[in-house]
Design an enzyme around this catalytic site. Structure first.
Site, mmCIF file in Angstrom:
data_model
loop_
_atom_site.group_PDB
_atom_site.id
_atom_site.type_symbol
_atom_site.label_atom_id
_atom_site.label_comp_id
_atom_site.label_asym_id
_atom_site.label_seq_id
_atom_site.Cartn_x
_atom_site.Cartn_y
_atom_site.Cartn_z
ATOM 1 N N LYS A 199 30.573 53.041 16.909
ATOM 2 C CA LYS A 199 31.655 54.013 17.057
ATOM 3 C C LYS A 199 32.885 53.572 16.247
ATOM 4 O O LYS A 199 32.943 52.428 15.777
ATOM 5 C CB LYS A 199 31.983 54.163 18.543
ATOM 6 C CG LYS A 199 30.788 54.644 19.397
ATOM 7 C CD LYS A 199 31.224 54.790 20.846
ATOM 8 C CE LYS A 199 30.083 55.119 21.766
ATOM 9 N NZ LYS A 199 30.547 55.293 23.165
ATOM 10 N N HIS A 231 26.970 53.169 20.623
ATOM 11 C CA HIS A 231 26.113 54.050 21.410
ATOM 12 C C HIS A 231 24.658 53.680 21.160
ATOM 13 O O HIS A 231 24.310 53.285 20.055
ATOM 14 C CB HIS A 231 26.334 55.513 20.989
ATOM 15 C CG HIS A 231 25.233 56.418 21.445
ATOM 16 N ND1 HIS A 231 25.226 56.989 22.699
ATOM 17 C CD2 HIS A 231 24.074 56.809 20.842
ATOM 18 C CE1 HIS A 231 24.113 57.705 22.848
ATOM 19 N NE2 HIS A 231 23.403 57.614 21.722
ATOM 20 N N TYR A 289 27.450 64.706 23.293
ATOM 21 C CA TYR A 289 27.965 64.378 24.618
ATOM 22 C C TYR A 289 28.020 65.624 25.514
ATOM 23 O O TYR A 289 28.935 65.762 26.322
ATOM 24 C CB TYR A 289 29.347 63.732 24.499
ATOM 25 C CG TYR A 289 29.288 62.295 23.991
ATOM 26 C CD1 TYR A 289 28.399 61.375 24.543
ATOM 27 C CD2 TYR A 289 30.117 61.840 22.980
ATOM 28 C CE1 TYR A 289 28.328 60.062 24.087
ATOM 29 C CE2 TYR A 289 30.064 60.525 22.520
ATOM 30 C CZ TYR A 289 29.164 59.643 23.080
ATOM 31 O OH TYR A 289 29.107 58.337 22.644
ATOM 32 N N ASN A 291 34.084 51.615 23.697
ATOM 33 C CA ASN A 291 33.080 50.593 24.004
ATOM 34 C C ASN A 291 32.135 50.317 22.842
ATOM 35 O O ASN A 291 30.987 49.940 23.033
ATOM 36 C CB ASN A 291 32.335 50.967 25.294
ATOM 37 C CG ASN A 291 31.683 52.337 25.183
ATOM 38 O OD1 ASN A 291 31.673 52.942 24.111
ATOM 39 N ND2 ASN A 291 31.110 52.820 26.261
ATOM 40 N N GLU A 303 18.157 62.673 19.496
ATOM 41 C CA GLU A 303 19.327 62.156 18.764
ATOM 42 C C GLU A 303 18.974 61.800 17.324
ATOM 43 O O GLU A 303 19.769 62.012 16.409
ATOM 44 C CB GLU A 303 19.921 60.957 19.525
ATOM 45 C CG GLU A 303 20.553 61.401 20.839
ATOM 46 C CD GLU A 303 21.023 60.268 21.740
ATOM 47 O OE1 GLU A 303 20.938 59.073 21.347
ATOM 48 O OE2 GLU A 303 21.495 60.571 22.855
HETATM 49 P P1 ADP Z 1 26.691 55.381 27.595
HETATM 50 O O1 ADP Z 1 27.438 55.456 26.278
HETATM 51 O O2 ADP Z 1 26.764 53.983 28.181
HETATM 52 O O3 ADP Z 1 25.297 55.935 27.533
HETATM 53 P P2 ADP Z 1 27.644 57.869 28.882
HETATM 54 O O4 ADP Z 1 26.590 58.648 28.172
HETATM 55 O O5 ADP Z 1 27.828 58.081 30.351
HETATM 56 O O6 ADP Z 1 27.500 56.277 28.658
HETATM 57 O O7 ADP Z 1 29.064 58.209 28.212
HETATM 58 C C1 ADP Z 1 29.215 58.391 26.842
HETATM 59 C C2 ADP Z 1 30.510 57.778 26.389
HETATM 60 O O8 ADP Z 1 31.609 58.469 26.976
HETATM 61 C C3 ADP Z 1 30.698 56.326 26.822
HETATM 62 O O9 ADP Z 1 30.038 55.408 25.975
HETATM 63 C C4 ADP Z 1 32.199 56.187 26.779
HETATM 64 O O10 ADP Z 1 32.671 56.047 25.431
HETATM 65 C C5 ADP Z 1 32.651 57.550 27.315
HETATM 66 N N1 ADP Z 1 32.801 57.540 28.787
HETATM 67 C C6 ADP Z 1 31.817 57.594 29.717
HETATM 68 N N2 ADP Z 1 32.289 57.593 30.976
HETATM 69 C C7 ADP Z 1 33.643 57.545 30.867
HETATM 70 C C8 ADP Z 1 34.729 57.521 31.813
HETATM 71 N N3 ADP Z 1 34.507 57.556 33.144
HETATM 72 N N4 ADP Z 1 35.979 57.465 31.326
HETATM 73 C C9 ADP Z 1 36.224 57.458 30.016
HETATM 74 N N5 ADP Z 1 35.252 57.479 29.049
HETATM 75 C C10 ADP Z 1 33.975 57.523 29.469
#
Ligand code: ADP
Length: 132
Positions: free
Chosen positions: A9, A115, A49, A112, A126
C-alpha cells in the site's frame, strides 16, 4: 501450488519498505510471478474493499489507497494464501504479532502497509481484478 494477490500500500511505498516486504515473502519460499507499480483509481478501490464501503472509516481507506503508488503482485507457492497472511499479521498493526510485517513496521489499524488475499476464492477474484 497456489497463487495469491499481494499489494504493498502507499505507506509501504513511501516508507521505502518495498524491498523489506518482498524480502520476507521471498525468504519464506514464495515466488513473485508478476509485479507492477500503479496508482489506483477510486472505482477499483471501491470494488476491492466492497465489504467495507458502508463503514464509517471507508472514506479514509479510499483516500489512503489512492494517495500514492501501490505495488501489485501475484505471489505463488505452497498454501500461498494462508502463508502470506501469516507473514502480514493481523489487520491492526498495533496488535499484530512481532515478527510479522505489520507487527514489526505498523502501529495503525488503517495504515498497515500491505494487503494479501484472505481466501483462495478472493485470490482468484483479486488477481483477475488487478491483472485481468
Ligand atoms: P485485511 O487487510 O487485514 O484483510 P480488512 O479486509 O478487514 O483487513 O480491511 C481492509 C483494510 O481496511 C485494512 O487492511 C485496513 O487498511 C482498513 N481497515 C480495516 N478495518 C479498519 C478499522 N476498523 N478502522 C480503520 N481502518 C480499517
Amino acid at each position: 501450488m497456489e497463487q495469491t494477490y499481494v499489494m504493498i500500500k502507499p505507506d509501504g511505498v513511501k516508507r521505502h519498505l518495498i524491498g523489506e516486504i518482498i524480502k520476507r515473502i521471498e525468504n519464506k519460499g514464495y515466488r513473485i510471478v508478476k509485479m507492477e507499480m500503479r496508482k489506483l483509481h477510486k472505482e477499483i478501490v471501491r470494488e476491492h474493499y466492497s465489504h467495507l464501503t458502508d463503514k464509517p472509516f471507508y472514506p479514509e481507506i479510499e483516500e489512503y489507497i489512492i494517495s500514492g503508488e501501490v505495488v501489485c503482485m501475484i505471489v505463488e507457492g505452497e498454501r500461498a494464501v494462508e502463508g502470506v497472511r501469516q507473514l502480514l499479521g493481523s489487520t491492526d498493526g498495533l496488535l499484530a504479532s512481532p515478527g510479522t510485517i505489520r507487527g514489526d513496521y505498523a502501529t495503525s489499524k488503517t495504515y498497515n502497509l500491505c494487503h494479501a488475499s484472505d481466501s483462495t476464492e478472493s485470490a482468484e477474484i483479486e488477481i483477475k481484478r488487478f491483472f485481468g
